[in-house]
Scaffold this motif. Sequence first.
Motif, PDB file in Angstrom:
ATOM      1  N   ASP A  19      -8.441 -32.961  78.466  1.00  0.00           N
ATOM      2  CA  ASP A  19      -7.852 -34.140  79.111  1.00  0.00           C
ATOM      3  C   ASP A  19      -7.783 -35.340  78.167  1.00  0.00           C
ATOM      4  N   ARG A  20      -8.629 -35.357  77.142  1.00  0.00           N
ATOM      5  CA  ARG A  20      -8.697 -36.510  76.235  1.00  0.00           C
ATOM      6  C   ARG A  20      -7.957 -36.162  74.949  1.00  0.00           C
ATOM      7  N   LEU A  21      -6.708 -36.585  74.857  1.00  0.00           N
ATOM      8  CA  LEU A  21      -5.881 -36.260  73.701  1.00  0.00           C
ATOM      9  C   LEU A  21      -6.258 -37.147  72.510  1.00  0.00           C
ATOM     10  N   PRO A  22      -6.195 -36.611  71.284  1.00  0.00           N
ATOM     11  CA  PRO A  22      -6.591 -37.392  70.103  1.00  0.00           C
ATOM     12  C   PRO A  22      -5.622 -38.519  69.787  1.00  0.00           C
ATOM     13  N   HIS A  23      -4.339 -38.319  69.976  1.00  0.00           N
ATOM     14  CA  HIS A  23      -3.325 -39.324  69.664  1.00  0.00           C
ATOM     15  C   HIS A  23      -2.013 -38.857  70.269  1.00  0.00           C
ATOM     16  N   GLY A  24      -1.270 -39.801  70.799  1.00  0.00           N
ATOM     17  CA  GLY A  24      -0.017 -39.437  71.454  1.00  0.00           C
ATOM     18  C   GLY A  24       1.094 -39.063  70.513  1.00  0.00           C
ATOM     19  N   GLY A  25       0.899 -39.245  69.215  1.00  0.00           N
ATOM     20  CA  GLY A  25       1.965 -38.982  68.265  1.00  0.00           C
ATOM     21  C   GLY A  25       2.060 -37.555  67.795  1.00  0.00           C
ATOM     22  N   PHE A  26       1.116 -36.690  68.155  1.00  0.00           N
ATOM     23  CA  PHE A  26       1.172 -35.296  67.704  1.00  0.00           C
ATOM     24  C   PHE A  26       2.219 -34.528  68.509  1.00  0.00           C
ATOM     25  N   SER A  27       2.789 -33.540  67.847  1.00  0.00           N
ATOM     26  CA  SER A  27       3.816 -32.722  68.502  1.00  0.00           C
ATOM     27  C   SER A  27       3.179 -31.816  69.548  1.00  0.00           C
ATOM     28  N   PRO A  28       3.980 -31.334  70.527  1.00  0.00           N
ATOM     29  CA  PRO A  28       3.438 -30.415  71.533  1.00  0.00           C
ATOM     30  C   PRO A  28       2.848 -29.150  70.901  1.00  0.00           C
ATOM     31  N   GLU A  29       3.426 -28.687  69.798  1.00  0.00           N
ATOM     32  CA  GLU A  29       2.919 -27.478  69.156  1.00  0.00           C
ATOM     33  C   GLU A  29       1.484 -27.681  68.648  1.00  0.00           C
ATOM     34  N   THR A  30       1.233 -28.817  68.043  1.00  0.00           N
ATOM     35  CA  THR A  30      -0.119 -29.088  67.534  1.00  0.00           C
ATOM     36  C   THR A  30      -1.108 -29.263  68.672  1.00  0.00           C
TER      37      THR A  30
END
Length: 657
Positions: A19-30
């Motif tokens: 639920d806690r994403l590292p950063h919103g700029g990463f692609s869906p694949e990563t």
Amino acid sequence: MPSSADAQGVLRTLQSRLDRLPHGGFSPETLQARAELLRASADLLCDADRRAAYEAELTSLANTDGTLQPALEIATARQVGGLVLLMEGGQPLEAFELASRSLQPPQSPTLGSGREGDLTLLAGLACLAAASELEEQRRFEAAARTLQQGLQLLQRLGRQPDLRETMHSQLEHLTPYRVLDLLSRDLVAGVERQEGLALLEQLVQRRGGLEGDGDPQFPSQDFQPFFHQIRAFLTVQEQVDLFSRWAATGSDAADFLATIALTASGFAQRKPERIAEARNRLQRSGREGIEPLLANLHLLLGEADTARACFDRGASQELKNWAAGKSADPLGQLCAYCSDWLVRDVLPGYRDLEAEPDLVAYFSDRDVVAYVEREDQRRGRSYLSAPAAAGGADSLSFPPFGDFGFPGTVAPPAALTLDRGAASGFTPLPAAATAMHPEENGELDDDVPLRWPVPPRPWLLGGAAALVLVLAGAWMLRQRQSSPPAVPAPAAPVSAPAPTGATVPPKGTATAPGPAPKPSPSLGITPLTASRPDAAQVRRLLENWLTVKSGVLAGEPIPQGLDRIAREGPMALLAKERRSDAARGQTQQLDVRVTDLSLSESGPSRIVAVARLRYSDRRLDATGKVLDTTAPLELRNGYVFGRDGDSWRLAATQSLN
């Protein structure tokens, strides 16, 4: 997550991480690769058999003394996701290095691809996190190097402008800490120190000079204590060069600091030409209220009449009253003020400078004497003939610095802080006195490294020697201890309030010395009466003195007839040290052995011996309990003996270590 977590705990942690994403700029694949790796880890930890085998393997690797390290094999498609988890797992520096390597040929991804974008974003985030971690560890230069590498990488790729801006700001924020880091290194680290000096200049230029306040990231209230701290890491020559360059750009504050540094260098290194340069610089400044400081510089150049005129013309009445309380002799008053100025405002604050404000030793130096005599001849100056000293020049015996009545303490380096709100002035404020051990107060001790003014030699009694003799006469005065009032600040755009957070200790108060120890019968006193003694005879005389001294400091009374082997100065210091110990209910046990002695000078009335000593001591209280010890060490001291009548007597000691 704790290693003892059960399956339910593992699953809760898994869901929290998903639920806690590292950063919103990463692609869906990563992000998908990251989620798959998290679920695979949770599956392993929830399976009891696989978890036990995994933990056993980790334990076996831990017993290999670091020769083997645990690692995971990750498919190329999940590599970026694995690096994201590595950064989140508290290893940002490793994640940054691996991401940077993946962006280098030949394994660099396709230009403009999602993989390149994810790796670039990851490298930037990991770089910032690693730099913050290194800064917390006070590894400021390593943090700056990491940020510089990250900036170069992102600039080459032309990506992440926001991250580049953040890195640049963080790099500027680190500049003061980098300066401290680099300049605090050993003097042999020349490259690093030069880089630190270059950064310091950039920092000062960025704020618009010492008096400026053009750097919002480093306001004056932060710059002032930083600048005070940084001076202590600079050598005297570095300060002369640095402040002179800044003064050439129009900085009045730097010009005054260069004057102080030149004075310190000239006095400590016995180079009056530098003091003359400082005098000329101060005169050219055209500031108001500098006459007392000019008086000190004129005095150090042997220009006593000019010094007195400057002092009378510019000193406040409060300062004149203070000086009058030190001596009835005008030259003695100048000496008192000059020495106090050297102690508080000139000599402290240099990486490579340790000097006593000993005017007698300064004016006894052959280079200083030669300079003053040369200037006397050039300008046609002359002094009154030197009065004949009892016993000749070699019989002159100067008491210790503290006996003159100057403040018998040395304060921490005066803070040269900058205050834009002040109308004028850039003056180091007098620091409060702090208590010192007797040895640190310029007093003579025969067995530990100390400074002691060597009496002037006969050939010194030329033009400038009259000044030396007058100084010696002033030195004989014993006055009460106090500090002079502050000199009015020279008119410069900055002033010197006390440093932020500085503590001002209470001034020490002098106490009555009490009665001197009564002498005992002259046991063990063996005078040296040979007209031209050899090294062996001088060694026996020195050993006689050291034996008597050890006995007195151990609590024995001073023997009668001690004046047959030592002059008044060494005897007075011995009695003073014993009184001090007795007042505290303490004694000293010295173990001093002369291992070697040679004569560096041997004349009919003066002998200079160089001795090597094996020294140790113990300090005891009244019950015999050991309070402090000095481990055995080798000392190399110089001893001056003078012939008085038919006996040779100890006159002075100087450390040669």
